[in-house]
Design a protein around this motif. Structure first.
Motif, PDB file in Angstrom:
ATOM      1  N   LEU A 238       0.822  -1.206   0.000  1.00 26.65           N
ATOM      2  CA  LEU A 238       0.000   0.000   0.000  1.00 26.65           C
ATOM      3  C   LEU A 238       0.854   1.252   0.000  1.00 26.65           C
ATOM      4  N   SER A 239       1.952   1.231   0.778  1.00 23.50           N
ATOM      5  CA  SER A 239       2.813   2.420   0.824  1.00 23.50           C
ATOM      6  C   SER A 239       3.463   2.685  -0.528  1.00 23.50           C
TER       7      SER A 239
ATOM      8  N   LEU B 272       1.963   2.163  -3.336  1.00 18.95           N
ATOM      9  CA  LEU B 272       0.920   2.705  -4.193  1.00 18.95           C
ATOM     10  C   LEU B 272       0.548   4.135  -3.823  1.00 18.95           C
ATOM     11  N   GLY B 273       0.845   4.559  -2.603  1.00 19.11           N
ATOM     12  CA  GLY B 273       0.396   5.819  -2.013  1.00 19.11           C
ATOM     13  C   GLY B 273       0.406   7.005  -2.968  1.00 19.11           C
TER      14      GLY B 273
ATOM     15  N   LEU C 272     -11.883   7.298   2.289  1.00 16.21           N
ATOM     16  CA  LEU C 272     -10.461   6.992   2.146  1.00 16.21           C
ATOM     17  C   LEU C 272     -10.130   7.201   0.680  1.00 16.21           C
ATOM     18  N   GLU C 273      -9.166   8.085   0.418  1.00 17.23           N
ATOM     19  CA  GLU C 273      -8.827   8.425  -0.962  1.00 17.23           C
ATOM     20  C   GLU C 273      -7.414   7.964  -1.299  1.00 17.23           C
ATOM     21  N   HIS C 274      -7.249   7.489  -2.516  1.00 19.38           N
ATOM     22  CA  HIS C 274      -5.940   7.120  -3.056  1.00 19.38           C
ATOM     23  C   HIS C 274      -5.640   8.042  -4.223  1.00 19.38           C
ATOM     24  N   ARG C 275      -4.649   8.887  -4.042  1.00 17.98           N
ATOM     25  CA  ARG C 275      -4.303   9.891  -5.049  1.00 17.98           C
ATOM     26  C   ARG C 275      -5.516  10.734  -5.444  1.00 17.98           C
TER      27      ARG C 275
ATOM     28  N   PHE D 246      -2.224   7.766   0.409  1.00 18.98           N
ATOM     29  CA  PHE D 246      -3.601   7.577   0.844  1.00 18.98           C
ATOM     30  C   PHE D 246      -3.942   8.676   1.843  1.00 18.98           C
ATOM     31  N   GLU D 247      -5.191   9.058   1.845  1.00 13.98           N
ATOM     32  CA  GLU D 247      -5.607  10.121   2.768  1.00 13.98           C
ATOM     33  C   GLU D 247      -7.029   9.854   3.257  1.00 13.98           C
TER      34      GLU D 247
ATOM     35  N   ILE E  28     -11.855   5.460  -2.470  1.00 13.07           N
ATOM     36  CA  ILE E  28     -11.866   3.994  -2.593  1.00 13.07           C
ATOM     37  C   ILE E  28     -12.620   3.331  -1.435  1.00 13.07           C
TER      38      ILE E  28
END
Length: 267
Positions: free
Chosen positions: A187-188, A190-191, A257-260, A193-194, A264
């Motif tokens: 996951l890190s 891919l980050g 929870l957001e990815h870029r 994340f926020e 998601i």
């Protein structure tokens, strides 16, 4: 002087007219879920039971509600079973009880009201029947000479973490801890994340934020199965209105929870 008064609210007009008194009882009760407040209860009935008779049982003492039990009746006499305004989509029902009231006196009156309804059977689905208020109401029903049958509908598994996360994780198996570290590392990579939390939401933003949230749900297995909110006729409109009513009372919080910058996960 008779300090007690029993009343059955049998219309949404009357429910809304007595909303302040009902919500005041909600504030004093042990029920925390805000969807049992008057406005959201009325909305549930309008959406899920528009053609059913309603019977919201209330007990007053000295002009103040001390107990309330909302029910909706059957559409047909062929199946004369009343039920709480609750379903798998949403629940706007529970037994409201003022903890400071004389419990036995209040609930005996409520049980007596219940038995005067034209429906011989009442279902209390989705209720936490082991809570003190429901145990006391079950006892009142039995004192009034009626039977009550309790069957579990489902169980919710909980993990009790009464310490810090590191200590909890240390008590898990070696393989689980290894998999968690591997997943965290992927996951890190891919980050970023926020976590984005929306509180005090402006009225004009509610519709789009709620829709965005349920679009997240629709991209998952529920969308594939055709059971998501968006793919169920009328349900998105129901939850948007639900959110508006909660926001007007300062009780709405939307979490993403957001990815870029892309959502998601949603709650």
């Amino acid at each position: 002087m008779n300090r007690w008064k029993t009343r059955i609210i049998d219309s949404l007009v009357e429910l809304r007219a007595r909303a302040d008194a009902w919500d005041d009882l909600w504030e004093r009760s042990d029920v925390a879920i805000p969807t049992t407040r008057a406005a959201l209860l009325a909305q549930w009935i309008e959406h899920f039971a528009p053609n059913k008779p309603i019977a919201i049982l209330t007990i007053e003492r000295d002009g103040q509600y001390v107990a309330g039990l909302p029910l909706v009746g059957p559409r047909s006499r062929l199946a004369p079973i009343a039920e709480m305004p609750t379903c798998d989509w949403s629940s706007s029902a529970d037994l409201l009880l003022d903890p400071s009231a004389d419990e036995d006196a209040v609930l005996d009156r409520l049980a007596a009201m219940l038995f005067k309804l034209p429906w011989p059977i009442v279902r209390f689905d989705h209720m936490e029947i082991e809570t003190p208020r429901w145990l006391a109401f079950r006892a009142a029903i039995e004192r009034n000479g009626r039977d009550i049958i309790c069957r579990p509908q489902f169980e919710t598994g909980l993990i009790d973490i009464d310490h810090d996360w590191a200590e909890y994780e240390a008590g898990r198996s070696k393989n689980l801890r290894k998999n968690l570290r591997r997943t965290a590392r992927r996951l890190s990579e891919l980050g970023p994340f926020e976590a984005v939390i929306h509180r005090d939401i402006a009225a004009h933003c509610i519709d789009s934020l709620v829709t965005t949230g349920f679009e997240v749900e629709d991209r998952g297995w529920k969308g594939v199965a055709g059971t998501s909110v968006i793919r169920s006729p009328g349900m998105l409109a129901f939850f948007v209105e639900h959110a508006r009513l909660l926001a007007a009372r300062g009780m709405l919080e939307l979490l993403f929870l957001e990815h870029r910058g892309f959502p998601i996960a949603f709650e």
